[in-house]
Enzyme design. Structure first.
Site, mmCIF file in Angstrom:
data_model
loop_
_atom_site.group_PDB
_atom_site.id
_atom_site.type_symbol
_atom_site.label_atom_id
_atom_site.label_comp_id
_atom_site.label_asym_id
_atom_site.label_seq_id
_atom_site.Cartn_x
_atom_site.Cartn_y
_atom_site.Cartn_z
ATOM 1 C CB ALA A 1 -1.011 0.100 1.193
ATOM 2 C CG MET A 2 1.972 5.132 -1.946
ATOM 3 S SD MET A 2 3.620 5.154 -1.273
ATOM 4 C CE MET A 2 3.899 7.040 -0.865
ATOM 5 C CD GLU B 1 0.543 2.178 3.818
ATOM 6 O OE1 GLU B 1 0.933 3.176 3.450
ATOM 7 O OE2 GLU B 1 1.492 1.234 3.730
#
Length: 899
Positions: free
Chosen positions: A270-271, A306
């Site tokens: 994920a980012m 995140e």
């Protein structure tokens, strides 16, 4: 013009010591995108100014595979040149701000690297960390340049009805020719690696929440149509993350809306793009029919991770990429704490801690001992993507955890508060964070030892703590002697002593009771646990009033990322396994006993056989039947050390010998505990309506382990009852965890029923991409018996559902075989290594970042016995010989082959 990097140009080494501040600052950025898969037009209008602290010089903007059409300065044409992947402008104003306009095009549909702007399932996505933004437009692509972004997206409304970017939606509407637009403004300055856009046909789960401060926020999870029923858990995890961060650290959500978008084509997990997190679908989509308990737990952790980056990574970011652990190590620590704080019982917290340590010791300790060893804060790199590692993340988290240990939980919270007071809105270093935590706790051991403590950031390698004891019954004193050392690593021959917080206790060798610890010469009240902070190469500590011979319980809770060498007897380990009040060391005692037995069998002459003695079998039975121990804890204790972990304890590794011995140990446990496994399965197989809570998950995990062992025993006896029950459970299960555990039991034991079960599973879930990943991974990672796995893997590559361009699918087959199945991968005929080289080269032409991850499967080839070592070396040389090999892969294989 199309700018391409020359593949034959030697890669430059980037060094931390060469850091210099940027010559220009970018204050504002207005990006306008006309989105088209074949040719996306990007108009980039920036306001810049010179950095007065840096001598006047040319502006050098990074770019990669861009078609440059126009460059204007303050509305007028200007001279420029292209040099080594950079757009260079020399004739720029010396004073004040100026406007720079750059018009480029790119081809998202051809972007198989999945860095920059790309297309996935007919939708647009971006990935800009670490250096992907330069594939979108020319920019100062470095984390210490933070700017205010306004983004306008224009696209066909029918094909791309949803247009998203960072921040808040300020305008939207219709355009001519069936197109529409949306304008997004991010109220917070950010580096370009946090930029994101998404455009496509997506549906959304929404939830409005009110923070502790009384502010309203909109939370949104976007997925493809048809996946909405798998988003509830992700939304719940996001809400819990928002609540936890505000309660634990006083860090509120700072945006009107927070969005998560899922895509199946993604290099990472994920980012944390500011306000618009882009996720691998693996860490968003879950319901009981398609996701296991592990999937649910991973989603909770990754969503938390995140979201927590919103402050630790976004509001305060890294000065340069050498400081990557500043955000990643700290945020891994935070997501670990989040998951532990959500556990209802102390035993569940302990299970989470053991699981985290198991990852560290299985993946990071080998990295610390291999050719890619690097400090938590690296000194140099060729390709930064190669340093998104377990050292940066998991070991970095352990460094932060040691800080909390040295200042206390409340002291650490004070340190976080001071860190944000000093540095909010800035790009800083690991030193800045450590200094803030120390300054907030001036009387702490961390503050007094800060300079030495920071060796954890600068020195690579896993320290080894050699320990011995002396008990004097006459004086009732027990002295513990500690010697620390750290082996040489690439570029670092000699190491200075670390600060090592050692949490310890004493357990009575006869009574099994926790003995009170009274430090000699101290007036402090006795307790059953003590924190010893080691700073010298060799130190001793003495306890008095020790009324019986003790067994030392060292490194409780895994208080430091070190290897403990203590010459325990089997009797001492059995005593700790039965009585240690510290769950981690109780588990560790069982692991040490199993590991000792495995190594004895591996080193013995003759055919591979198990040497688990009656005392160990009895101890395992006691754990399994224990009336109060948590089921999840039992499952951890009864799981043998992995082949990879066993291999790391040996100087010379024969993978097939290790595999054969571990399988013999499993068969012995299956046969000698058959009645106990049957009891465990019957007692834990019915759990009512599905819930992914820690208690229910633990019960399902233990039932799954028991079923696996029962099928393994049936393989030897020829009994058809338990494989038949496994097949029936596979068909009848109302959740993926039970269904997949039953399928795994059949596949891993090689039972004939595995074939119809696999066919049925594929038929049931052929439209579920993530479930098919499990189907592929199970077959590629299954227990090897006579070399059958590699031919099966080759067939899987030909399966119509296999797509090497999709990172999840590539990992499910190729990585599951090469990186996670050593008994099948390390073949005496070298076929596994030939396959590895084929796949590294194939992937490198498509997606170098994924290829480089696969290349690391042979990091530890120099430890291999012959004929494996020579064959592995030849495979590495074959990859290294490719003329146009990417920097990503070349760095990995070159370091592996280096003397």
């Amino acid at each position: 013009m199309l700018l391409l990097r020359d593949a034959n140009t030697p890669a430059a080494v980037i060094r931390r010591e060469d850091y210099s501040a940027p010559a220009f600052w970018i204050d504002t950025v207005h990006l306008c995108f006309d989105l088209d898969p074949a040719k996306t037009r990007v108009l980039n209008t920036m306001t810049l100014r010179r950095n007065p602290d840096v001598p006047a010089q040319a502006l050098r903007l990074d770019g990669d595979e861009l078609n440059l059409a126009r460059v204007l300065v303050n509305g007028a044409g200007t001279s420029f040149k292209l040099d080594a992947g950079q757009l260079v402008l020399e004739n720029l104003p010396l004073e004040g701000r100026f406007e720079l306009e750059i018009f480029t095009t790119c081809a998202p549909a051809k972007n198989t690297k999945l860095m920059g702007l790309y297309v996935s399932n007919d939708s647009f996505f971006t990935q800009c960390e670490a250096e992907g933004f330069r594939r979108i437009t020319y920019f100062l692509d470095r984390p210490d340049v933070m700017a205010s972004f306004t983004v306008t997206l224009r696209a066909d409304k029918t094909k791309y009805p949803v247009l998203l970017s960072n921040g808040n939606l300020t305008d939207s509407g219709a355009l001519d020719d069936g197109r529409h637009f949306a304008t997004w403004v991010d109220p917070h300055k950010k580096p370009c690696y946090l930029f994101a856009l998404v455009a496509g046909q997506l549906v959304c789960r929404e939830q409005r929440i009110t923070s502790r401060a009384g502010k309203d926020h909109l939370l949104q999870v976007y997925v493809r149509p048809g996946d909405m029923d798998k988003t509830e858990h992700a939304m719940t995890s996001l809400i819990n993350s928002v609540i936890w961060d505000e309660a634990r650290f006083g860090l509120p959500l700072d945006l009107e809306r927070f969005m998560i978008v899922a895509t199946s084509d993604f290099n990472m997990g994920a980012m944390e793009n500011k306000g618009l997190n882009v996720f691998n679908t693996k860490y968003v989509l879950a319901n009981q029919a398609t996701a296991t308990d592990v999937d649910f737990a991973n989603i909770e952790g990754v969503v938390g991770h995140e979201y927590f980056h919103n402050w630790t990574g976004n509001r305060i970011t890294c000065r340069d990429w050498f400081q990557l652990s500043l955000k990643e190590g700290l945020t891994v620590f935070r997501d670990q704490e989040f998951s532990m704080d959500l556990c209802a019982e102390p035993s569940a917290r302990a299970v989470k801690r053991i699981e985290d340590v198991r990852v560290l010791r299985t993946a990071q300790f080998p990295e610390d001992a291999g050719p890619m060893a690097h400090p938590v804060r690296p000194d140099s790199y060729i390709e930064i993507n190669n340093f998104y590692t377990v050292t940066i993340y998991e070991k970095g988290a352990e460094v932060v955890r040691m800080m909390q240990t040295l200042v206390g939980r409340s002291g650490f919270a004070k340190g976080m508060t001071l860190y944000f007071a000093r540095h909010d809105g800035s790009a800083v270093t690991c030193d800045d964070f450590a200094q803030a935590v120390a300054d907030a706790n001036p009387d702490s051991a961390l503050a007094k030892l800060l300079q030495q403590f920071k060796r954890w950031y600068s020195q690579a390698g896993t320290p080894r703590l050699t320990t011995s004891t002396h008990y004097d019954a006459a004086t009732q004193t027990c002295t513990l002697n500690f010697v620390q050392s750290c082996p040489a690593t690439p570029g670092q021959e000699a190491k200075e002593p670390f600060v090592i917080p050692v949490s310890l206790g004493l357990v009575g060798a006869s009574s099994g009771a926790a003995l009170p610890l009274q430090l000699q010469g101290s007036s402090a009240a006795a307790s059953d646990s003590h924190l010893f902070v080691m700073t010298q190469a060799a130190e001793s500590i003495t306890f008095e009033n020790v009324t019986e011979e003790p067994v030392p319980s060292i490194l409780r809770g895994f208080s430091a990322p070190v290897i403990v060498d203590f010459d325990y007897t089997d009797a001492q380990l059995l005593k700790l396994l039965a009585n240690d009040p510290d769950p981690f060391n109780r588990w560790e005692a069982g692991q040490r006993l199993a590991l000792r037995s495995a190594i004895q069998s591996i080193m013995a002459a003759g055919p591979a056989a198990s040497s688990l003695d009656a005392a160990f079998i009895s101890a395992m039975r006691s754990v399994l039947r224990h009336p109060t121990l948590d089921a999840a804890f039992k499952e951890l204790v009864l799981t043998l050390p992995s082949e990879t972990y066993i291999a790391e304890q040996l100087d010379v590794v024969d993978p097939q010998r290790i595999h054969a011995v571990r399988e013999a140990m499993r068969e012995q446990l299956a046969n000698e505990l058959a009645a106990d496994w049957q009891w465990a399965f019957e007692a834990h197989c019915q759990n009512g309506g599905y819930r992914p809570d820690t208690l229910s998950s633990g019960r399902r995990a233990l039932a799954g382990l028991a079923l696996n062992y029962l099928c393994l025993a049936a393989r030897a006896s020829g009994d058809a009852v338990w494989p038949g029950r496994a097949y029936q459970r596979f068909k009848d299960a109302d959740n993926m965890t039970d269904r997949f555990n039953a399928l795994s039991a059949l596949v891993h034991t090689g039972h004939a029923l595995a074939t119809p079960a696999l066919a049925r599973f594929h038929s049931l879930f052929k439209s579920e991409e993530l479930v098919l990943d499990k189907w592929f991974a199970l077959q590629a990672g299954c227990t090897d018996r006579g070399g059958q796995v590699l031919p099966a893997v080759r067939q899987l590559l030909k399966h119509p559902d296999f797509n090497i361009r999709n990172p999840n699918r590539a990992r499910s087959v190729i990585f599951s075989y090469c990186s996670a199945n050593p008994g099948a991968f390390h073949r005496a005929d070298a076929a596994g290594y030939v396959f590895w080289a084929d796949q590294v080269l194939a992937l490198d032409a498509i997606n170098p970042q994924v290829a480089a991850r696969l290349a690391r499967a042979l990091d530890r080839w120099k430890k291999l016995a012959e004929p494996y070592q020579h064959a592995a070396c030849e495979a590495l040389k074959r990859v290294a010989a490719k003329p146009d090999l990417s920097n990503d892969v070349r760095e990995v294989v070159s370091r592996a082959l280096a003397d």
